[in-house]
Motif scaffolding. Sequence first.
Motif, PDB file in Angstrom:
ATOM      1  N   LEU A 181      34.207  25.049   4.788  1.00  0.00           N
ATOM      2  CA  LEU A 181      33.914  23.611   4.729  1.00  0.00           C
ATOM      3  C   LEU A 181      35.133  22.831   4.225  1.00  0.00           C
ATOM      4  CD1 LEU A 181      31.678  21.414   4.991  1.00  0.00           C
ATOM      5  CD2 LEU A 181      31.231  21.756   2.549  1.00  0.00           C
ATOM      6  N   SER A 182      35.488  21.768   4.947  1.00  0.00           N
ATOM      7  CA  SER A 182      36.614  20.932   4.514  1.00  0.00           C
ATOM      8  C   SER A 182      36.337  19.438   4.687  1.00  0.00           C
ATOM      9  CB  SER A 182      37.888  21.303   5.285  1.00  0.00           C
ATOM     10  OG  SER A 182      37.708  21.080   6.679  1.00  0.00           O
ATOM     11  N   ARG A 183      35.448  19.064   5.637  1.00  0.00           N
ATOM     12  CA  ARG A 183      35.169  17.648   5.919  1.00  0.00           C
ATOM     13  C   ARG A 183      33.665  17.396   5.875  1.00  0.00           C
ATOM     14  NH1 ARG A 183      38.468  14.349   8.504  1.00  0.00           N
ATOM     15  NH2 ARG A 183      36.976  13.740  10.123  1.00  0.00           N
ATOM     16  N   VAL A 184      33.275  16.453   5.025  1.00  0.00           N
ATOM     17  CA  VAL A 184      31.859  16.150   4.806  1.00  0.00           C
ATOM     18  C   VAL A 184      31.618  14.668   5.030  1.00  0.00           C
ATOM     19  CG1 VAL A 184      29.948  16.200   3.151  1.00  0.00           C
ATOM     20  CG2 VAL A 184      31.689  18.008   3.110  1.00  0.00           C
ATOM     21  N   GLY A 185      30.527  14.340   5.709  1.00  0.00           N
ATOM     22  CA  GLY A 185      30.147  12.950   5.901  1.00  0.00           C
ATOM     23  C   GLY A 185      29.170  12.504   4.827  1.00  0.00           C
ATOM     24  N   LEU A 186      29.171  11.211   4.528  1.00  0.00           N
ATOM     25  CA  LEU A 186      28.213  10.614   3.595  1.00  0.00           C
ATOM     26  C   LEU A 186      27.514   9.472   4.309  1.00  0.00           C
ATOM     27  CD1 LEU A 186      26.934  10.197   0.775  1.00  0.00           C
ATOM     28  CD2 LEU A 186      28.845   8.652   0.254  1.00  0.00           C
ATOM     29  N   LEU A 187      26.215   9.647   4.579  1.00  0.00           N
ATOM     30  CA  LEU A 187      25.424   8.613   5.249  1.00  0.00           C
ATOM     31  C   LEU A 187      24.827   7.690   4.199  1.00  0.00           C
ATOM     32  CD1 LEU A 187      24.195   7.535   7.926  1.00  0.00           C
ATOM     33  CD2 LEU A 187      22.221   9.022   7.467  1.00  0.00           C
ATOM     34  N   GLN A 188      25.160   6.383   4.292  1.00  0.00           N
ATOM     35  CA  GLN A 188      24.673   5.391   3.334  1.00  0.00           C
ATOM     36  C   GLN A 188      24.219   4.123   4.043  1.00  0.00           C
ATOM     37  OE1 GLN A 188      28.108   5.369   0.245  1.00  0.00           O
ATOM     38  NE2 GLN A 188      26.271   4.842  -0.898  1.00  0.00           N
ATOM     39  N   ASN A 189      23.397   3.343   3.339  1.00  0.00           N
ATOM     40  CA  ASN A 189      22.982   2.030   3.810  1.00  0.00           C
ATOM     41  C   ASN A 189      23.829   0.979   3.094  1.00  0.00           C
ATOM     42  OD1 ASN A 189      21.761  -0.376   4.468  1.00  0.00           O
ATOM     43  ND2 ASN A 189      19.693   0.271   3.937  1.00  0.00           N
ATOM     44  N   PRO A 190      24.691   0.244   3.802  1.00  0.00           N
ATOM     45  CA  PRO A 190      25.554  -0.735   3.135  1.00  0.00           C
ATOM     46  C   PRO A 190      24.795  -1.885   2.494  1.00  0.00           C
ATOM     47  CG  PRO A 190      25.686  -0.977   5.520  1.00  0.00           C
ATOM     48  CD  PRO A 190      24.897   0.275   5.258  1.00  0.00           C
TER      49      PRO A 190
ATOM     50  N   ALA B 176      37.445  16.287  -6.381  1.00  0.00           N
ATOM     51  CA  ALA B 176      37.509  17.403  -7.329  1.00  0.00           C
ATOM     52  C   ALA B 176      37.269  18.742  -6.630  1.00  0.00           C
ATOM     53  CB  ALA B 176      36.490  17.194  -8.442  1.00  0.00           C
ATOM     54  N   ALA B 177      36.455  18.721  -5.562  1.00  0.00           N
ATOM     55  CA  ALA B 177      36.146  19.954  -4.832  1.00  0.00           C
ATOM     56  C   ALA B 177      37.155  20.255  -3.730  1.00  0.00           C
ATOM     57  CB  ALA B 177      34.747  19.860  -4.234  1.00  0.00           C
ATOM     58  N   GLY B 178      38.135  19.364  -3.538  1.00  0.00           N
ATOM     59  CA  GLY B 178      39.124  19.577  -2.496  1.00  0.00           C
ATOM     60  C   GLY B 178      38.590  19.339  -1.104  1.00  0.00           C
ATOM     61  N   LEU B 179      37.612  18.445  -0.970  1.00  0.00           N
ATOM     62  CA  LEU B 179      36.995  18.155   0.322  1.00  0.00           C
ATOM     63  C   LEU B 179      37.304  16.725   0.754  1.00  0.00           C
ATOM     64  CD1 LEU B 179      33.486  19.721  -0.387  1.00  0.00           C
ATOM     65  CD2 LEU B 179      35.301  20.738   1.009  1.00  0.00           C
ATOM     66  N   ALA B 180      37.410  16.503   2.055  1.00  0.00           N
ATOM     67  CA  ALA B 180      37.575  15.163   2.601  1.00  0.00           C
ATOM     68  C   ALA B 180      36.192  14.561   2.831  1.00  0.00           C
ATOM     69  CB  ALA B 180      38.361  15.204   3.909  1.00  0.00           C
ATOM     70  N   LEU B 181      35.983  13.346   2.316  1.00  0.00           N
ATOM     71  CA  LEU B 181      34.690  12.672   2.461  1.00  0.00           C
ATOM     72  C   LEU B 181      34.840  11.492   3.416  1.00  0.00           C
ATOM     73  CD1 LEU B 181      31.726  12.691   1.214  1.00  0.00           C
ATOM     74  CD2 LEU B 181      32.519  10.716  -0.103  1.00  0.00           C
TER      75      LEU B 181
END
Length: 328
Positions: A164-173, A191-196
């Motif tokens: 795992l290296s790239r994670v999406g974040l689904l939000q309501n603006p 901190a986890a070394g992941l791209a958000l």
Amino acid sequence: MRRREFLTFLGGAAAAPSVLWPRAARAQQGGKLWRVGIIAGGIRTPAYDGFLQGMREHGYVSGRDYVADWRFADGRYSRMTGFAEEFVRLKADVIFVGTAAAVDPVRQVTRTIPIVMGYSTDPVGSGFVTSMARPGGNVTGLASSTDDASPKQLELLAAVVPNLSRVGLLQNPDNPNYAPILKSTQAAALAAGLALVPIDASDPQELDEAFAALARQRLQAVMVAPDPVFFRRPQLLAELALQHHLPTIFPQREYVDAGGLMSYGENLKEFYRRAATFVDKIFKGARPADLPIEQPTRLNLVVNRKTAASLGLTIPPSVYALADEVIE
């Protein structure tokens, strides 16, 4: 299967049935019929039964000791102010809000009627209260542990998604908690070394395109932020995640019941049940300013084994060992 008890909160356990009726008698002193205004960010869900359960545990019978006035925003945050104004006209004794999105609109309308938060995120940073220990003003209740949840959610995704290296974040603006949740999640990802990668959706029609965008950007997994618009459509989100082959972690177990892969967070029904304790104390003369904000002492992990198989994922034994519930 359940392996541990659900959330336990600071402040002690609910009263035993043997002490309920004396409390009810005290609630009826002077023939007072309390009026509780309830604002739900979405629609009526089983989670709200927790509040009614909590009121019963404290000896209050609906229609005899109190009247509950329900208002449902159906994900339209602009309706919150009108609900608050209506409750002021109705002379509500307490306003219970099931979503943090309602807190500020209600505060703008009344600084005297007690407001009990059934759920909030960073109430100090959001300006709802002065401090967790001594809220000040007319707001008290419960707060989530987003700062604690985000790192663990990322850790769980990393445990089940290879490389795992790239994670999406689904939000309501449109959600007032958009900024603090994004900030805390970005810090956890760094901190986890992941791209958000944040992806926005503010109504059901935008969810399909949001998941398509997540897939186009070759994200390997998705975190879904707490939001009433999302919470009222758990099956749709679970289906979209499967359709785009995206491992997804949600904030509440209802999504996993509907077919989502994992959830890690609070039990909303338990949050709302606990909120009744604040209402009880206010009925008995306590001031919201003096009632400390409570947070869960632990969060719950729920895993859907069937969804994992559909996504071609092997859940490590270490994750199953941590799970409070595994849905087969």
